[in-house]
Design a protein around this motif. Sequence first.
Motif, short mmCIF file in Angstrom:
data_model
loop_
_atom_site.label_atom_id
_atom_site.label_comp_id
_atom_site.label_asym_id
_atom_site.label_seq_id
_atom_site.Cartn_x
_atom_site.Cartn_y
_atom_site.Cartn_z
N ARG A 60 -30.72 5.06 15.37
CA ARG A 60 -32.00 5.36 15.96
C ARG A 60 -31.49 7.08 16.65
N GLY A 61 -30.79 6.78 17.29
CA GLY A 61 -30.71 8.40 17.71
C GLY A 61 -30.73 9.50 17.64
N LEU A 62 -30.10 9.35 16.29
CA LEU A 62 -30.13 10.58 15.54
C LEU A 62 -31.29 10.69 14.93
N ARG A 63 -31.98 9.81 14.80
CA ARG A 63 -33.60 10.14 13.82
C ARG A 63 -34.83 11.26 14.62
N THR A 64 -34.28 9.96 16.42
CA THR A 64 -35.13 10.26 17.42
C THR A 64 -35.04 11.37 18.65
N SER A 65 -33.31 12.07 18.13
CA SER A 65 -32.65 12.96 18.95
C SER A 65 -32.25 12.57 20.56
N ARG A 66 -32.82 11.65 20.00
CA ARG A 66 -32.44 10.58 21.90
C ARG A 66 -31.18 9.52 21.49
N SER A 67 -30.30 9.88 23.06
CA SER A 67 -30.12 8.41 23.12
C SER A 67 -30.03 7.57 23.54
N MET A 68 -31.01 7.51 24.79
CA MET A 68 -31.52 6.98 25.76
C MET A 68 -30.16 6.09 26.55
N THR A 69 -29.21 6.71 26.80
CA THR A 69 -28.62 6.62 27.77
C THR A 69 -28.74 8.09 28.65
N TYR A 89 -31.36 3.14 40.06
CA TYR A 89 -31.53 4.56 39.34
C TYR A 89 -31.48 3.56 38.16
N GLY A 90 -30.56 2.08 37.78
CA GLY A 90 -30.03 1.98 37.02
C GLY A 90 -31.48 0.91 36.33
N ALA A 91 -31.82 -0.42 37.37
CA ALA A 91 -32.73 -0.49 37.40
C ALA A 91 -34.25 -0.10 37.02
N ARG A 92 -34.72 0.93 37.03
CA ARG A 92 -35.43 1.75 36.58
C ARG A 92 -35.58 2.06 34.80
N GLU A 96 -37.26 1.33 31.32
CA GLU A 96 -37.76 1.85 29.92
C GLU A 96 -36.89 2.15 28.85
N GLY A 97 -35.91 1.33 29.46
CA GLY A 97 -35.36 1.12 27.71
C GLY A 97 -34.06 2.20 27.72
N TYR A 98 -33.56 2.44 29.18
CA TYR A 98 -32.76 3.27 29.15
C TYR A 98 -31.34 2.31 29.41
N ALA A 99 -29.74 3.13 29.27
CA ALA A 99 -28.60 2.59 29.33
C ALA A 99 -28.38 3.18 30.28
N VAL A 100 -27.64 3.74 31.69
CA VAL A 100 -26.99 4.19 32.50
C VAL A 100 -25.34 4.13 31.88
N LEU A 120 -20.85 14.64 28.38
CA LEU A 120 -21.90 15.19 27.44
C LEU A 120 -21.28 15.67 25.67
N GLU A 121 -20.31 14.33 25.12
CA GLU A 121 -20.39 14.68 24.56
C GLU A 121 -21.07 13.07 23.64
N ARG A 122 -21.21 12.40 24.75
CA ARG A 122 -22.07 10.77 23.99
C ARG A 122 -23.85 11.37 23.65
N ARG A 123 -24.15 12.82 24.01
CA ARG A 123 -25.27 12.97 23.66
C ARG A 123 -26.62 12.65 24.80
N ILE A 124 -25.95 12.73 26.53
CA ILE A 124 -26.73 11.38 27.56
C ILE A 124 -27.95 12.43 27.23
N ASP A 125 -28.92 11.54 27.64
CA ASP A 125 -30.55 12.54 28.06
C ASP A 125 -30.68 13.74 28.75
N ALA A 126 -30.36 12.57 30.57
CA ALA A 126 -30.19 13.34 31.98
C ALA A 126 -28.81 12.98 32.05
N LEU A 127 -28.80 14.30 33.35
CA LEU A 127 -27.39 13.78 33.95
C LEU A 127 -27.75 13.77 35.15
N ILE A 128 -27.23 13.12 36.36
CA ILE A 128 -27.14 13.02 37.70
C ILE A 128 -25.88 13.42 38.08
#
Length: 148
Positions: A60-69, A89-92, A96-100, A120-128
């Motif tokens: 799904r991530g290949l199609r949407t360009s989002r890893s939901m991670t 953060y993980g609960a919220r 929204e359908g994301y894994a942390v 970065l290699e896992r194509r996370i969508d955001a980083l803290i």
Amino acid sequence: MATPRRGKYATLREVAAAAETSLATASRALAGHAYVGEEIRLRVERAARELRYRPHEGARGLRTSRSMTLGVLCYQLRQLPIVDFIDGYGARAGQEGYAVFVANARGDANEYQLLARRLLERRIDALIVTSPGDLGGSLKPYQDAGVP
């Protein structure tokens, strides 16, 4: 009804074949598109349930360009406030359908650099990050890739 290959998850193609429909129709039925007929939707859902089908987030991530991670990179994970933050953060994110993914360098600068690269290699969508101060350019690839 066909069973999935031993030791493997059923594919969407297998679900479509078991439901006697096209791959595209099976995909639309499982995604809840309104223009899929009720009888077909029920047939696809039954096949998916019987085959124990689970969506492949990587595909799904290949199609949407989002890893939901989302990633949390910690230099040293010892203080209770950061643990409390990660819990909330993980609960919220989960709502929204994301894994942390939480990565802890345990105070090792080399491990911190390695973990930054792996996230970065896992194509996370955001980083803290929690950092020791000088990140040594470890976040530049994120900036170049447009990762918030």
